[in-house]
Design a protein around this motif. Structure first.
Motif, PDB file in Angstrom:
ATOM      1  N   UNK A 199      -1.210 -42.461  -6.241  1.00 18.15           N
ATOM      2  CA  UNK A 199      -0.601 -43.794  -6.143  1.00 18.15           C
ATOM      3  C   UNK A 199      -1.533 -44.882  -6.646  1.00 18.15           C
ATOM      4  N   UNK A 200      -2.832 -44.621  -6.605  1.00 19.05           N
ATOM      5  CA  UNK A 200      -3.805 -45.629  -7.031  1.00 19.05           C
ATOM      6  C   UNK A 200      -4.835 -45.016  -7.974  1.00 19.05           C
ATOM      7  N   UNK A 201      -5.359 -45.851  -8.872  1.00 16.06           N
ATOM      8  CA  UNK A 201      -6.464 -45.474  -9.738  1.00 16.06           C
ATOM      9  C   UNK A 201      -7.776 -45.525  -8.962  1.00 16.06           C
ATOM     10  N   UNK A 202      -8.837 -45.059  -9.581  1.00 17.80           N
ATOM     11  CA  UNK A 202     -10.131 -45.040  -8.903  1.00 17.80           C
ATOM     12  C   UNK A 202     -10.603 -46.432  -8.522  1.00 17.80           C
ATOM     13  N   UNK A 203     -10.206 -47.439  -9.294  1.00 20.98           N
ATOM     14  CA  UNK A 203     -10.613 -48.813  -8.984  1.00 20.98           C
ATOM     15  C   UNK A 203      -9.726 -49.474  -7.943  1.00 20.98           C
ATOM     16  N   UNK A 204      -8.780 -48.723  -7.384  1.00 17.50           N
ATOM     17  CA  UNK A 204      -7.912 -49.251  -6.349  1.00 17.50           C
ATOM     18  C   UNK A 204      -6.625 -49.875  -6.843  1.00 17.50           C
ATOM     19  N   UNK A 205      -6.442 -49.972  -8.162  1.00 16.26           N
ATOM     20  CA  UNK A 205      -5.224 -50.568  -8.710  1.00 16.26           C
ATOM     21  C   UNK A 205      -4.051 -49.605  -8.566  1.00 16.26           C
ATOM     22  N   UNK A 206      -2.870 -50.160  -8.308  1.00  9.86           N
ATOM     23  CA  UNK A 206      -1.677 -49.333  -8.196  1.00  9.86           C
ATOM     24  C   UNK A 206      -1.339 -48.706  -9.544  1.00  9.86           C
ATOM     25  N   UNK A 230       1.095 -38.919  -3.655  1.00  7.53           N
ATOM     26  CA  UNK A 230       0.740 -38.318  -2.367  1.00  7.53           C
ATOM     27  C   UNK A 230       1.662 -38.784  -1.245  1.00  7.53           C
ATOM     28  N   UNK A 231       2.457 -39.830  -1.506  1.00  6.86           N
ATOM     29  CA  UNK A 231       3.352 -40.364  -0.478  1.00  6.86           C
ATOM     30  C   UNK A 231       4.776 -39.839  -0.577  1.00  6.86           C
ATOM     31  N   UNK A 232       5.050 -38.969  -1.538  1.00  6.37           N
ATOM     32  CA  UNK A 232       6.377 -38.387  -1.578  1.00  6.37           C
ATOM     33  C   UNK A 232       6.933 -38.213  -2.980  1.00  6.37           C
ATOM     34  N   UNK A 233       8.236 -37.972  -3.034  1.00  3.63           N
ATOM     35  CA  UNK A 233       8.948 -37.658  -4.267  1.00  3.63           C
ATOM     36  C   UNK A 233      10.042 -38.683  -4.504  1.00  3.63           C
ATOM     37  N   UNK A 234      10.099 -39.222  -5.714  1.00  5.10           N
ATOM     38  CA  UNK A 234      11.192 -40.106  -6.129  1.00  5.10           C
ATOM     39  C   UNK A 234      11.980 -39.398  -7.218  1.00  5.10           C
ATOM     40  N   UNK A 235      13.247 -39.139  -6.962  1.00  3.67           N
ATOM     41  CA  UNK A 235      14.124 -38.546  -7.970  1.00  3.67           C
ATOM     42  C   UNK A 235      14.871 -39.687  -8.656  1.00  3.67           C
ATOM     43  N   UNK A 236      14.527 -39.953  -9.909  1.00  2.00           N
ATOM     44  CA  UNK A 236      15.098 -41.089 -10.632  1.00  2.00           C
ATOM     45  C   UNK A 236      16.322 -40.719 -11.448  1.00  2.00           C
ATOM     46  N   UNK A 237      16.605 -39.429 -11.561  1.00  8.24           N
ATOM     47  CA  UNK A 237      17.727 -39.000 -12.397  1.00  8.24           C
ATOM     48  C   UNK A 237      19.047 -39.469 -11.780  1.00  8.24           C
ATOM     49  N   UNK A 274      -0.150 -34.195  -3.117  1.00 10.31           N
ATOM     50  CA  UNK A 274       0.734 -34.127  -4.294  1.00 10.31           C
ATOM     51  C   UNK A 274       1.134 -32.680  -4.550  1.00 10.31           C
ATOM     52  N   UNK A 275       0.182 -31.771  -4.426  1.00 10.01           N
ATOM     53  CA  UNK A 275       0.470 -30.354  -4.633  1.00 10.01           C
ATOM     54  C   UNK A 275       1.527 -29.838  -3.672  1.00 10.01           C
ATOM     55  N   UNK A 276       1.447 -30.241  -2.409  1.00  8.58           N
ATOM     56  CA  UNK A 276       2.431 -29.791  -1.419  1.00  8.58           C
ATOM     57  C   UNK A 276       3.822 -30.338  -1.739  1.00  8.58           C
ATOM     58  N   UNK A 277       3.898 -31.607  -2.136  1.00  8.74           N
ATOM     59  CA  UNK A 277       5.195 -32.200  -2.487  1.00  8.74           C
ATOM     60  C   UNK A 277       5.815 -31.475  -3.688  1.00  8.74           C
ATOM     61  N   UNK A 278       4.986 -31.196  -4.695  1.00  4.37           N
ATOM     62  CA  UNK A 278       5.496 -30.521  -5.896  1.00  4.37           C
ATOM     63  C   UNK A 278       5.932 -29.100  -5.572  1.00  4.37           C
ATOM     64  N   UNK A 279       5.120 -28.388  -4.781  1.00  7.00           N
ATOM     65  CA  UNK A 279       5.436 -26.995  -4.450  1.00  7.00           C
ATOM     66  C   UNK A 279       6.758 -26.892  -3.702  1.00  7.00           C
ATOM     67  N   UNK A 280       7.093 -27.918  -2.925  1.00  3.45           N
ATOM     68  CA  UNK A 280       8.353 -27.900  -2.181  1.00  3.45           C
ATOM     69  C   UNK A 280       9.565 -27.958  -3.102  1.00  3.45           C
ATOM     70  N   UNK A 281       9.372 -28.448  -4.326  1.00  3.59           N
ATOM     71  CA  UNK A 281      10.472 -28.501  -5.301  1.00  3.59           C
ATOM     72  C   UNK A 281      10.604 -27.216  -6.104  1.00  3.59           C
TER      73      UNK A 281
END
Length: 425
Positions: free
Chosen positions: A351-358, A383-390, A191-198
């Motif tokens: 993407x998931x909580x500690x209990x495995x839920x999305x 951790x799987x990427x970036x979604x730009x919803x704007x 997640x840190x790497x994806x954010x830093x790229x922005x």
């Protein structure tokens, strides 16, 4: 102004039925809280109000039910076990608007319990690690009770309090509460790497404390001329200051200064901010004003969430009906970043909580509060990427969010979205 020998004596002025504000975060006045609880036998129906605090919060214990009730402006970790939605309750309010809540008389304060650095030669103490809403609490409280501590950093900015404003005080020599640095896993690092790229060189940063903010900051060591205008900061940001990645040279507001409302971390951070003119602590209605935030270039605001639904609604303060934090300043900075030239408002979550839920869900669970609306949201990162919803339609948003969900959850989310579309159409 009267000095007292101990906290029990200082808190003897508190009366039943009063409202008590407690200074928060690393400035939590633990001795004064102990003094307040020591009067539980004689006090009835006292309201205690605060943001996040340290300590065991004994006033919230059911054993003190007849003496104290709590209005949390933010439900911190020490309060979650006591929260019942009744005697121990939550008051939702944008952090930037809490000072106005005090000023307006909507929630008047009888007594403010605060934690200060010692007075200088001119009689000025400082609020040290936490100016935020405490400054307005002092200005509006009928009675101010302080613990004065030589270990509290003397911090520049808005948090100066003249000793004449203090009605009662005690002297202590106690360590400032520290926050251990989080352990980063591969999910947080991704997640840190994806954010830093922005994040561009010269951007102005807002982010909090925890594994994801630290992962983002850790991925910025190659950046230059970063600035700081943030609600709070900790050790991860200090790393960037020390290596020169943060120099605040491109900011338009308070150039050359790291600006925040409160700071909490290790003693290394507290030593750095002590009497350091490059660090400013300011009142939170200014720090968190979207208008003020937007004055700086390329504001990148990174905030967290409990879950995000497929239309972009962000729940960040509750798990269903159970309150676990607060509105805080998320919306203040999401809006401020979106108004900043080249700004990027970001919500980052695993993407998931500690209990495995999305944590990307078809719909927010029942009782879940919408902290950031789908009209305000821009970037969502897992951790799987970036979604730009704007600028995206609801269907385009759903497709983008499904693409950054955990791979094992994507089929379920796509199926649920088709069902939602069938009903809504």
């Amino acid at each position: 102004m009267k000095q007292h020998k101990d906290a029990h004596e200082a808190l003897s002025v508190v009366l039943s039925g009063q409202r008590i504000f407690v200074h928060g975060a690393a400035s939590t006045p633990l001795r004064l809280i102990d003094g307040l609880v020591s009067h539980a036998g004689r006090l009835r129906d006292v309201e205690v109000m605060h943001l996040h605090t340290f300590g065991d919060a004994a006033y919230a214990d059911p054993a003190c039910a007849e003496s104290f009730r709590v209005a949390n402006l933010f439900v911190g970790g020490n309060m979650r076990r006591y929260y019942d939605g009744g005697r121990v309750d939550y008051l939702p309010c944008f952090l930037s608007e809490i000072p106005a809540l005090f000023r307006s008389g909507e929630r008047p304060i009888d007594v403010a319990l605060i934690h200060l650095s010692p007075p200088d030669d001119h009689g000025f103490c400082t609020l040290g690690c936490s100016v935020d809403v405490a400054l307005e609490a002092i200005r509006t409280a009928r009675t101010v009770i302080a613990q004065i501590n030589p270990r509290m950093p003397r911090v520049h900015g808005d948090g100066f309090v003249h000793i004449s404003r203090i009605d009662h005080y005690i002297e202590v020599d106690d360590p400032i509460p520290e926050v251990p640095r989080p352990v980063l896993g591969e999910v947080e690092r991704a997640i840190g790497r994806h954010a830093a790229a922005l994040i561009e060189d010269g951007a102005t940063l807002q982010m909090g404390i925890g594994a994801i903010p630290d992962a983002v900051l850790g991925a910025l060591h190659g950046h230059r001329h970063l600035g700081v205008h943030t609600e709070m900061w900790s050790d991860g940001l200090l790393d960037l200051i020390e290596i020169g990645a943060v120099d605040n040279s491109r900011k338009k507001s308070h150039r050359g200064k790291s600006v925040s409302g409160f700071i909490m971390g290790s003693n290394r951070v507290y030593e750095f901010i002590d009497d350091n003119p490059s660090v400013i602590q300011a009142r939170i209605d200014w720090v968190n004003s979207p208008h003020e935030i937007a004055k700086n270039p390329r504001v990148t605001a990174i905030n967290s969430a409990v879950e995000v639904d497929l239309t972009g609604q962000v729940c960040a303060d509750s798990i269903g009906h159970r309150i676990i934090s607060g509105v805080g300043g998320q919306m203040d900075f999401i809006r401020g970043a979106s108004l900043s030239e080249g700004g990027k408002p970001i919500i980052a979550l695993p993407s998931r909580a500690r209990n495995g839920a999305s944590r990307i869900v078809p719909a927010l669970r029942s009782g879940g509060g919408v902290v950031t609306t789908r009209s305000h949201v821009h970037y969502i990162i897992t951790e799987y990427g970036v979604a730009n919803l704007y600028g995206r339609t609801l269907n385009e948003r759903a497709e983008a969010l499904i693409a950054i969900a955990h791979p094992d959850d994507r089929e379920m989310l796509a199926r649920e979205w088709r069902a939602i579309r069938a009903v809504s159409g």
